[in-house]
Design an enzyme around this catalytic site. Structure first.
Site, PDB file in Angstrom:
ATOM      1  N   SER A 202       0.890  -1.164   0.000  1.00 29.85           N
ATOM      2  CA  SER A 202       0.000   0.000   0.000  1.00 29.85           C
ATOM      3  C   SER A 202       0.925   1.211   0.000  1.00 29.85           C
ATOM      4  CB  SER A 202      -0.828  -0.002   1.281  1.00 29.85           C
ATOM      5  OG  SER A 202      -1.390   1.270   1.540  1.00 29.85           O
TER       6      SER A 202
ATOM      7  N   TYR B  58      -2.115  -1.301  10.155  1.00 28.24           N
ATOM      8  CA  TYR B  58      -2.188  -1.623   8.721  1.00 28.24           C
ATOM      9  C   TYR B  58      -0.884  -1.218   8.032  1.00 28.24           C
ATOM     10  CZ  TYR B  58      -3.823  -1.431   3.853  1.00 28.24           C
ATOM     11  OH  TYR B  58      -3.959  -1.602   2.496  1.00 28.24           O
TER      12      TYR B  58
END
Ligand SMILES: NC(=O)c1ccc[n+]([C@@H]2O[C@H](COP(=O)([O-])OP(=O)(O)OC[C@H]3O[C@@H](n4cnc5c(N)ncnc54)[C@H](O)[C@@H]3O)[C@@H](O)[C@H]2O)c1
Length: 303
Positions: free
Chosen positions: A144, A157
């Site tokens: 990401s 995350y």
């Protein structure tokens, strides 16, 4: 530009939805046989139907990528159905956001187990097979943009994606002499179902420090509804494989953020011409270590 997609078998985690399903379609159209693995059985069934309707040869398997024994069975099954796997897509991922200081161990264990553990299990299962098959290939793990920066809300995350970034970069080095390219995909926003990912959270990680209510899920849906189409994203992945590029970050809006992060790291460095004697001493020590390491590795592992 010599990578040949046609006739290869690809194994895609999270292949039933979002970015993974986009990869299944794009690489299936390139002539790859496609194995999709996903924790949601209903989604696997409809994804396989859609791929077959396009004439893509595929196989679906219901798999929780945190389950190592099941991963081996899924790999055996996929290779029996579609032949030796030479492309891996570690795409499955889950997210939860909220103040970092409210997180529980279950929040850490679930997110790290799927996002990082899933990538580790994928590579541990298949990399020895890929080397053995001798067909070369490519691995793309999905991190990401959060693999470069973190804040309180995205803390766990992002940390899991930093780990994906790190291990993927290391694997690129490990496989460079095996004809297997490795890339890390760092998307900013994808049109996908990840807002619903909390629904795949197993009961054993049920103690969350975060309130995930409908309002939160709706807000996430709203952002992701504006994201890049998965097939477009997979097209960028295709280009990166052809060029054997480490990073796939097809989001121009990420530039100021990445510039500011890397500038902070560069700003932390003393001037390049300072501490000449110390630099030379440390560089010589590192060069000696690398040479010794090469010799030891050649003896121990036949490298
Ligand atoms: N959506 C975004 O904006 C965005 C941004 C950056 C990175 N990403 C990353 O992209 C990847 C793909 O996500 P997406 O946005 O397409 O979401 P998505 O939810 O549409 O697809 C992810 C798939 O992974 C599956 N999955 C979840 N846990 C699993 C498990 N334990 N075992 C097997 N399968 C499992 C889900 O069932 C789902 O089908 C993820 O790694 C995510 O972190 C997404």
């Amino acid at each position: 530009m010599s990578f040949e997609f046609k006739g290869r078998t690809a194994f895609i985690t999270g292949g039933a939805s979002g970015a993974g399903f986009g990869q299944a379609k794009v690489f299936g159209r390139e002539g790859c046989r496609i194995a999709i693995a996903d924790i949601r059985g209903d989604a696997v069934g409809s994804a396989v139907d859609e791929l077959r309707a396009e004439g893509i040869e595929c196989h679906g398997v219901v798999l929780d990528i945190t389950d190592r024994a099941a991963f081996v069975r899924a790999a055996d099954e996929a290779e029996a159905a579609l032949g030796p796997v030479s492309m891996l897509f570690g795409t499955a991922g889950v997210s939860i956001f909220g103040p970092l200081e409210k997180a529980t161990y279950d929040d850490y264990d679930w997110i790290f187990g799927v996002n990082f553990g899933g990538v580790v299990n994928l590579m541990q299962t298949f990399v020895p097979r890929m080397i053995e098959h001798g067909l070369g290939g490519h691995i793309v793990n999905t991190a990401s943009l959060g693999c470069f920066f973190a804040n309180s809300g995205s803390g766990i995350y992002s940390a899991s994606k930093f780990a994906v970034h790190g291990i993927t970069m290391a694997m690129r080095d490990a496989l460079k002499d095996h004809g297997i390219g490795v890339s890390v995909l760092a998307p900013a926003n994808i049109r996908s179902n990840i807002a619903e990912s909390v629904q795949t959270r197993p009961a054993k990680f049920g103690q969350s420090g975060y309130a995930v209510d409908r309002r939160e899920i709706e807000a996430l849906h709203e952002i992701y509804s504006q994201g890049m189409e998965p097939e477009e994203l997979a097209g960028h992945v295709r280009e990166a494989i052809l060029a054997n590029r480490l990073y796939v970050i097809p989001y121009p809006e990420a530039r100021p953020l990445l510039e500011s992060i890397f500038q902070q790291a560069l700003d932390a460095l003393p001037p390049a011409d300072s501490d000449q004697a110390g630099q030379e001493q440390r560089n010589r020590a590192m060069a000696r270590y690398i040479a010794a390491r090469r010799e030891m590795d050649a003896e121990r592992y036949g490298a």
